[in-house]
Design a protein around this motif. Sequence first.
Motif, PDB file in Angstrom:
ATOM      1  N   ARG A 254      -8.328   1.285  -1.196  1.00  0.00           N
ATOM      2  CA  ARG A 254      -7.208   1.506  -0.429  1.00  0.00           C
ATOM      3  C   ARG A 254      -6.233   1.071  -0.217  1.00  0.00           C
ATOM      4  O   ARG A 254      -6.681  -0.722  -1.239  1.00  0.00           O
ATOM      5  CB  ARG A 254      -8.443   1.432   1.056  1.00  0.00           C
ATOM      6  N   TRP A 255      -5.627   0.364   0.887  1.00  0.00           N
ATOM      7  CA  TRP A 255      -4.121  -0.558   0.031  1.00  0.00           C
ATOM      8  C   TRP A 255      -4.893  -1.223   0.915  1.00  0.00           C
ATOM      9  O   TRP A 255      -5.107  -1.577   2.162  1.00  0.00           O
ATOM     10  CB  TRP A 255      -2.786  -0.044   1.057  1.00  0.00           C
TER      11      TRP A 255
ATOM     12  N   LYS B  13      19.091   2.441 -12.708  1.00  0.00           N
ATOM     13  CA  LYS B  13      17.652   3.317 -12.838  1.00  0.00           C
ATOM     14  C   LYS B  13      17.553   4.675 -12.324  1.00  0.00           C
ATOM     15  O   LYS B  13      17.263   5.401 -13.362  1.00  0.00           O
ATOM     16  CB  LYS B  13      17.003   2.476 -11.644  1.00  0.00           C
TER      17      LYS B  13
ATOM     18  N   GLN C  34      -1.091   2.523  -9.062  1.00  0.00           N
ATOM     19  CA  GLN C  34      -1.689   3.745  -7.879  1.00  0.00           C
ATOM     20  C   GLN C  34      -1.995   3.303  -7.071  1.00  0.00           C
ATOM     21  O   GLN C  34      -3.556   3.269  -7.775  1.00  0.00           O
ATOM     22  CB  GLN C  34      -0.836   5.098  -7.867  1.00  0.00           C
ATOM     23  N   VAL C  35      -2.109   3.259  -5.474  1.00  0.00           N
ATOM     24  CA  VAL C  35      -4.011   2.656  -4.717  1.00  0.00           C
ATOM     25  C   VAL C  35      -4.892   4.223  -5.546  1.00  0.00           C
ATOM     26  O   VAL C  35      -3.882   5.822  -5.054  1.00  0.00           O
ATOM     27  CB  VAL C  35      -3.614   3.126  -3.485  1.00  0.00           C
TER      28      VAL C  35
ATOM     29  N   ARG D 151      12.720  -5.850  -5.169  1.00  0.00           N
ATOM     30  CA  ARG D 151      13.391  -5.605  -6.428  1.00  0.00           C
ATOM     31  C   ARG D 151      13.871  -4.207  -6.781  1.00  0.00           C
ATOM     32  O   ARG D 151      14.905  -3.568  -7.339  1.00  0.00           O
ATOM     33  CB  ARG D 151      12.438  -5.638  -8.025  1.00  0.00           C
ATOM     34  N   GLU D 152      12.741  -2.672  -6.077  1.00  0.00           N
ATOM     35  CA  GLU D 152      13.162  -1.435  -6.924  1.00  0.00           C
ATOM     36  C   GLU D 152      13.565  -1.227  -5.405  1.00  0.00           C
ATOM     37  O   GLU D 152      14.639  -0.059  -5.563  1.00  0.00           O
ATOM     38  CB  GLU D 152      11.106  -0.752  -6.623  1.00  0.00           C
TER      39      GLU D 152
ATOM     40  N   LEU E 154      -3.658   7.214   5.493  1.00  0.00           N
ATOM     41  CA  LEU E 154      -3.550   7.653   4.271  1.00  0.00           C
ATOM     42  C   LEU E 154      -4.600   6.757   3.392  1.00  0.00           C
ATOM     43  O   LEU E 154      -4.597   7.367   1.840  1.00  0.00           O
ATOM     44  CB  LEU E 154      -1.685   6.253   4.256  1.00  0.00           C
TER      45      LEU E 154
ATOM     46  N   ARG F 250      17.847  -1.662   0.694  1.00  0.00           N
ATOM     47  CA  ARG F 250      17.564  -0.196   1.361  1.00  0.00           C
ATOM     48  C   ARG F 250      15.785  -0.241   1.891  1.00  0.00           C
ATOM     49  O   ARG F 250      15.644  -0.042   3.187  1.00  0.00           O
ATOM     50  CB  ARG F 250      16.782   0.984   0.787  1.00  0.00           C
TER      51      ARG F 250
ATOM     52  N   VAL G 212       4.228   9.999  -8.061  1.00  0.00           N
ATOM     53  CA  VAL G 212       5.236  11.001  -8.277  1.00  0.00           C
ATOM     54  C   VAL G 212       6.551  10.468  -7.604  1.00  0.00           C
ATOM     55  O   VAL G 212       6.753   9.620  -7.364  1.00  0.00           O
ATOM     56  CB  VAL G 212       4.802  12.515  -7.005  1.00  0.00           C
TER      57      VAL G 212
ATOM     58  N   ARG H 125       4.956   8.065  -0.424  1.00  0.00           N
ATOM     59  CA  ARG H 125       5.611   9.287  -1.305  1.00  0.00           C
ATOM     60  C   ARG H 125       4.877  10.075  -1.570  1.00  0.00           C
ATOM     61  O   ARG H 125       5.094  11.347  -1.911  1.00  0.00           O
ATOM     62  CB  ARG H 125       6.091   8.277  -2.650  1.00  0.00           C
ATOM     63  N   ASN H 126       3.678  10.045  -2.559  1.00  0.00           N
ATOM     64  CA  ASN H 126       2.721  10.702  -2.847  1.00  0.00           C
ATOM     65  C   ASN H 126       2.270  11.366  -1.493  1.00  0.00           C
ATOM     66  O   ASN H 126       1.804  12.461  -1.672  1.00  0.00           O
ATOM     67  CB  ASN H 126       1.587  10.107  -3.649  1.00  0.00           C
ATOM     68  N   HIS H 127       1.798  10.875  -0.309  1.00  0.00           N
ATOM     69  CA  HIS H 127       1.356  11.921   0.353  1.00  0.00           C
ATOM     70  C   HIS H 127       2.179  12.599   1.422  1.00  0.00           C
ATOM     71  O   HIS H 127       1.748  13.672   1.903  1.00  0.00           O
ATOM     72  CB  HIS H 127       0.992  10.630   1.800  1.00  0.00           C
TER      73      HIS H 127
ATOM     74  N   ASP I  48       5.156   3.520  -2.722  1.00  0.00           N
ATOM     75  CA  ASP I  48       4.137   4.509  -3.744  1.00  0.00           C
ATOM     76  C   ASP I  48       2.811   5.702  -2.786  1.00  0.00           C
ATOM     77  O   ASP I  48       3.311   7.274  -2.926  1.00  0.00           O
ATOM     78  CB  ASP I  48       4.219   4.272  -5.108  1.00  0.00           C
ATOM     79  N   LEU I  49       2.202   5.183  -2.455  1.00  0.00           N
ATOM     80  CA  LEU I  49       1.418   5.933  -1.727  1.00  0.00           C
ATOM     81  C   LEU I  49       1.972   6.926  -0.511  1.00  0.00           C
ATOM     82  O   LEU I  49       1.372   7.957   0.013  1.00  0.00           O
ATOM     83  CB  LEU I  49       0.118   5.054  -1.117  1.00  0.00           C
TER      84      LEU I  49
ATOM     85  N   ASP J 151      -1.577  -5.600  -2.822  1.00  0.00           N
ATOM     86  CA  ASP J 151      -1.486  -4.918  -3.595  1.00  0.00           C
ATOM     87  C   ASP J 151       0.286  -4.531  -3.623  1.00  0.00           C
ATOM     88  O   ASP J 151       1.124  -4.269  -4.720  1.00  0.00           O
ATOM     89  CB  ASP J 151      -1.895  -3.035  -3.326  1.00  0.00           C
TER      90      ASP J 151
ATOM     91  N   LEU K 153       6.050  -1.885  -2.333  1.00  0.00           N
ATOM     92  CA  LEU K 153       5.568  -1.329  -3.188  1.00  0.00           C
ATOM     93  C   LEU K 153       4.935  -0.398  -3.822  1.00  0.00           C
ATOM     94  O   LEU K 153       5.292   1.372  -3.368  1.00  0.00           O
ATOM     95  CB  LEU K 153       6.240  -1.851  -4.652  1.00  0.00           C
ATOM     96  N   MET K 154       3.282  -0.900  -3.791  1.00  0.00           N
ATOM     97  CA  MET K 154       2.982   0.270  -3.969  1.00  0.00           C
ATOM     98  C   MET K 154       2.297   0.759  -2.757  1.00  0.00           C
ATOM     99  O   MET K 154       2.038   2.329  -2.894  1.00  0.00           O
ATOM    100  CB  MET K 154       1.152  -0.573  -4.012  1.00  0.00           C
TER     101      MET K 154
ATOM    102  N   GLU L 152      12.163   9.065  -1.125  1.00  0.00           N
ATOM    103  CA  GLU L 152      13.054   9.874  -1.941  1.00  0.00           C
ATOM    104  C   GLU L 152      11.893  10.448  -2.360  1.00  0.00           C
ATOM    105  O   GLU L 152      10.990  10.290  -2.894  1.00  0.00           O
ATOM    106  CB  GLU L 152      13.440   9.864  -2.911  1.00  0.00           C
TER     107      GLU L 152
END
Lengths: 345, 233
Positions: B111-112, A270, A337-338, B27-28, B101, B32, A329, B126-128, B123-124, B116, B119-120, B49
């Motif tokens: 909102r989450w 990946k 994305q939310v 899965r992703e 968040l 970890r 990102v 990570r963005n934050h 991702d949220l 969702d 994983l979502m 990451e």
Amino acid sequence: MVNKLPTLEELLTQARHQIEVTPEEIEEARRRRETIANALRNEFPGSRVYFNGSLAHGDALTPLTDIDLGIVIAAAKYTHGPGLAGPRDLMDRAAGAIRRELKSSFPKLTVQVEGCTRAVLVRFGDPVHAGEKGFTCDVICAIDNVNADGLFIPKVPGWSRSHPETHTRMIRAAIKESKVTFAHVVRLLKHWNRCNDRPLVSWNIKALALGCIHGPITQLSGLATWFSFAGRELDKGLTEDPARVAEKPIKLGSGWTQTQVVAELRAGSKRVDEAIRLERDGYPLQAHEQLARLFNDEEMLPYPNPDAVREEAALGWKTLSTGGLTAGVGSGFGRPQVQARSWTE
Amino acid sequence: MILGPPTVNWYGVQPCWQIPLEAAARREHGARLRRNVQWDRITYQIPIEVPGRRDPVLTDIVFYERPPYPCWGLPPEEYPRVYAVPDATSPHRMPDDALCLYYPRSPDHERWRPADGLLMLIDLVRNHLFFEDHWRATGANLCGIWLGAEAPQGFPEVGRWHRPSPRRRRSQRNRTLVLTSGEASPPAQSLPSWAQLRHSSLESSLPPLPSRHIGLSSKRFAASIGLASTPKR
């Protein structure tokens, strides 16, 4: 003047040069290997010596700490083997010969047979690479298999089947066919392996590479191909001997389960795919960052400047977050994305 | 804060809640992603990451049976606590250093929610974290730029948003939402439920209460967090 950022292929080449065995190390290792080979030829006249391991396969890494060689003992062909004598007396003779002929050149030399199941262990007590503790050689005392392909190699107190000479031939043929890129990719993979807790033994890396790297290929494509292939193959089962001689498949790295290794390979796959995508989409620094994370070794492949990476990612985020929709990102890129608004109580 | 004896059947310990929540994240992220279940909370720990960060950020996502913080009317499962990069300067952190968040009064798509998947949420996060890094790199409190969308601080009051005083914030922990009557103009175009909130009773405007998850009736749950009383005006 604008500094052009290196491509991933260029980065891999630079990184590979950091881990490649040096000509001096190769020269000294070959000299020692030949000294041992001569000692064995004198002890077992009419026998043939073969070389295997990373030095013979052309994928040795620096620091070089060990070499491998074997002798196929002609006189033992009909006296030793499964159902006949075991390998121990041959190993003792080989050890004695090495001690006799090398002790004057290497005063700290030790040769061990006791506790060794496969090979006579030779410790030179004198490294070929400054800073290393020592340098060793595994010496295999083999006999020809008169009834089938390959050799019998020691598995004290008995024997097991193997075909190290064919392994070396196969690897050399793959290197030639791929115009050396096979060896380049294997070197990179061996370094990835040692920087990530060694999920695989080196021979498994090469055996898998034999199944998927055919012909000239870039290092980056080679890595992507190998990770993808290795993950799929190990998911099906352990890797069989490419020479189809060994009774058992190749063992995984010590302490690793098949599931863990497959997960590690998929993660590697990946990451390489993500690096390729980022480079293709015009994000060279983030692509570089992915490769640095893959190898997990700052000395071999340093991380890009974090501020520059952040800047590039921010620019990309702004470009991709259009129409009020937030993009992801990093590894979240491309996933829904939310569409949240950060808040403070 | 909701006090009382622990229940053994709360949402976090139910496989039918955990499995769909975790599926895509497993899965992703594979092994970890770690799960730690305690009698009153379930904690997911994951190294995330973030672009520009050398090392992954170890993140804790905590779902409580009975959260020790206000959920602002949301069911506890829709308002987990997320902790990462302790003590970092950020314009969007909770008083206990958790990441802020999303605005709890946002419509569902802003909102989450557990549907969702984890994983979502990761991702949220990570963005934050990336937005926080960028905000600090561009001047932080002086002139830092927050890349993502932001909801105004606090809750809307008299047609504008305000940050409750510490005293009022303390009272909110029991009351969850302080509403005052005022001008009819909406505070911002992206705050859709606000006008309805002001003109309807508080309880009916809130999302469904999570009685099925925490083993309390709606009435008892609402009463325990002070929602059954008439909002302060």
